[in-house]
Design an enzyme around this catalytic site. Structure first.
Site: not given
Ligand code: FAD
Length: 606
Positions: A21, A42-43, A100-101, A103, A542, A587
């Site tokens: 994200t 990206e893993a 995610n869902f 929202v 979250h 998100q």
């Molecule tokens: C099932 C579910 C439903 C949700 N629903 C909602 C919703 O409806 N609305 C909302 O606002 N939020 C929702 N959320 C939460 C929201 O989507 C997250 O808080 C947000 O997307 C997190 O973003 P991020 O950038 O922190 O991490 P991420 O988007 O998880 O990005 C991290 C990335 O790093 C990569 N990575 C991890 N470790 C390594 C490594 N060692 N080497 C290389 N790459 C790696 C991962 O594969 C991933 O692609 C939901 C979450 C889930 C799981």
């Protein structure tokens, strides 16, 4: 397609760890300058066509699929009957935004202002979040008259973006209990809020979703930020690249320098060395894991796994999450729900409708919400008792940061304009978690009850020096008993809602929890509701706060320019930097943080 060898021989200015994200939003913004070369590791893989990801009505169906989900679990949680709680995280291009869902909401102004109050100048609603939340989105109000005329939807142009990467639109299918839910809330004294994007996320509302209405598919970090820019020669993404470590140098008397990133691809080890900065965007569980594997973390944790401490910081602490309870009720048999799609004939008919007209169940999503302050959840005596208990609570005093967080949370407790519980009308029977049996021939809806401001704090740490093992996730759910009491208040509220018009005469039957106690045949007692909560509670996913942006003396890991304390050129940009849970789904805030991060990084270069 880029090979690991050619990736490593590229002269990058920035390398971003994690194409999720935040990572992809940041990569897109930094690579706007053609003179700057950005690499993303990206893993997971880039999965282009997966209906469970792209089709709105199929959201949730990819959970647990190892192609796109890390599918973690917590350790046993003592306050919830020692259950291990499912903790999915997106894997692959787009990260959790692909899983995610959908929202797509904002919190209240005070939630954003709290980020500043915790020691981060200008990280408030007015100067930062509103600006970047608008910059992220292209807000598309409904055009279908049936939906556009919904009396609960509104739109204030002053608060919405028209030119951002992420499309925020509305579900094209409203389930037949949507309006009943909204009107029952209204009848319980919860006012309708026609546009919660204005910094007042309170009341009954219809929420936007991250869906592109032109294609009626999920708008996520991959489709919004990566695909449109994939032909830039200065933006290079390597998939299947699992980062194992950041290489750090420690020049005497100077900040630590991040010199390279080690990663594994196809079981081979590689190193890439960018010229300017390394940015960690691996999410709330894996950003701390990578920091600890690299020697940044709590010395006691690192020593346990034979890792030399380079910087002693409280990495992985301050973990917070939103918990939820699915309140399942039976509805009339002729109602369509997402569960109807389990019938192959219905699925086929809906697929045709979706493909030809972008309508129907598959073009639908969650629509209706209730954001409730304490005064709607408790009678005054119960509230005063709970407030007294919380005001005297000393569990949140271990660090200056927790003290500050606790002061803010205590201020919000009685605030009639600040939500403590969210209700979300889910037109289906969940498919994960400890659920009761689904009875053949019955049709169900769920109202998800979400605790917005948990007082419990946990941690995530490595459980081994092996970079491929899962981190040890211990959110300590319900370790603060007030969190359980808020959930109980939410359950009692929904039980009243079921008995309020127009819900009451809609033929709904409480199923789980049941209407009557099996023991007494009376209404459930508070203790029975508490037991039910412990049995059924799950995460709504979250998690935040594990590389918190706060002053160092308060237990922060990054400063307000997102730089890891004590380093020259290592930043964190993802949900882990959010210091305290907000009264919404995260998100949109994560994208906004990435957009702001790109401005911070560009300014640092200037
Ligand atoms: C099932 C579910 C439903 C949700 N629903 C909602 C919703 O409806 N609305 C909302 O606002 N939020 C929702 N959320 C939460 C929201 O989507 C997250 O808080 C947000 O997307 C997190 O973003 P991020 O950038 O922190 O991490 P991420 O988007 O998880 O990005 C991290 C990335 O790093 C990569 N990575 C991890 N470790 C390594 C490594 N060692 N080497 C290389 N790459 C790696 C991962 O594969 C991933 O692609 C939901 C979450 C889930 C799981």
């Amino acid at each position: 397609m880029t090979s690991a060898e050619s990736f490593c021989s590229t002269s990058f200015d920035y390398v971003i760890i994690g194409g999720g994200t935040a990572g992809l939003a940041l990569a897109a913004r930094l690579s706007e300058d053609p003179n700057i070369v950005v690499g993303v590791l990206e893993a997971g893989e880039h999965i282009h066509e997966m209906p469970e990801v792209s089709v709105p009505g199929m959201m949730g169906q990819a959970l647990g699929n190892p192609k796109v989900d890390w599918a973690f679990s917590t350790v046993e949680q003592p306050a919830v009957l020692n259950r291990k709680i499912f903790s999915p995280r997106g894997k692959g291009v787009g990260g959790t935004s692909a899983l995610n869902f959908l929202v797509y909401q904002r919190a209240s102004e005070e939630d954003y202002n709290a980020v500043e109050a915790l020691g981060n100048p200008k990280w408030n609603w007015k100067d930062t979040f509103l600006k970047y939340l608008m910059q992220v989105e292209t807000y598309v109000p409904p055009t279908d008259p049936e939906i556009a005329n919904d009396p609960h939807i509104g739109y204030t142009t002053d608060y919405h973006g028209t030119n951002g990467a992420v499309k925020a639109s509305f579900s094209a299918w409203f389930n037949d209990h949507h309006a009943k839910f909204m009107d029952a809330l209204l009848n319980m004294g919860v006012p309708i809020n026609r546009d919660t994007g204005n910094g007042r996320n309170i009341g009954a509302s219809v929420g936007p979703i991250s869906v592109d209405p032109a294609t009626m598919t999920r708008s996520h970090a991959a489709t919004a930020y990566y695909t449109p820019n994939a032909d830039r020669t200065n933006l290079i993404l390597l998939t299947g690249a699992h980062v194992t470590k950041i290489l750090l140098e420690t020049p005497p008397g100077e900040p630590v320098v991040a010199t390279g990133v080690e990663f594994s691809k196809d079981s081979q080890k590689f190193t890439v060395r960018p010229k300017l900065e390394i940015i960690l965007s691996a999410g709330t569980f894996q950003t701390p894991q990578i920091l600890e594997l690299s020697g940044i973390g709590r010395t006691d944790v690192l020593t346990q796994h034979g890792i030399k401490t380079i910087l002693d910081l409280p990495v992985g602490e301050n973990l917070q999450d939103h918990l939820t309870l699915p309140f399942i009720h039976e509805i009339s048999k002729d109602s369509a729900t997402f569960d109807s799609l389990r019938d192959p004939a219905v699925l086929e008919q809906q697929l045709t409708l979706y493909k030809t007209e972008k309508k129907g169940l598959l073009a639908g999503s969650i629509t209706a919400y209730g954001y409730l302050p304490s005064e709607k959840l408790f009678d005054s005596k119960d509230f005063l008792d709970l407030q007294k208990q919380i005001l005297q609570d000393t569990t949140l005093t271990a660090t200056p940061s927790l003290n500050k967080q606790s002061a803010i949370l205590k201020k919000w407790l009685p605030d009639p304009n600040h939500a403590q519980i969210e209700l979300l009308q889910f037109p289906f029977f969940l498919s994960f978690g400890p659920l009761p049996e689904r009875q053949e021939g019955k049709v169900y809806h769920s109202i998800m009850i979400i605790g917005l401001h948990p007082l419990s704090r946990g941690s995530v740490h490595i459980k081994s020096a092996d970079p491929f093992s899962s981190p040890e996730i211990d959110p300590r759910y319900f370790s603060n008993p007030a969190d359980l009491e808020y959930m109980v208040s939410g359950v009692k509220f929904v039980r009243k809602l079921m008995r309020t018009e127009p819900y009451a005469s809609a033929g709904c039957k409480m199923y789980d929890p049941p209407e009557k106690s099996a023991e007494t045949n009376e209404d459930l007692s508070d203790d029975e509701i508490r037991d039910w909560c412990r049995t059924r509670v799950i995460s709504i996913f979250h998690p935040i706060g594990t590389a918190a942006m706060m002053p160092k003396d308060d237990g922060g890991v990054v400063d307000s320019s997102l730089k890891v304390y004590g380093t020259k050129n290592l930043r964190v940009v993802d949900a882990s930097i959010i210091p305290m849970e907000m009264s919404t789904h995260p998100q949109a805030a994560v994208y906004a943080i990435a957009e702001k991060a790109s401005d911070i990084i560009k300014a640092a270069r200037a």
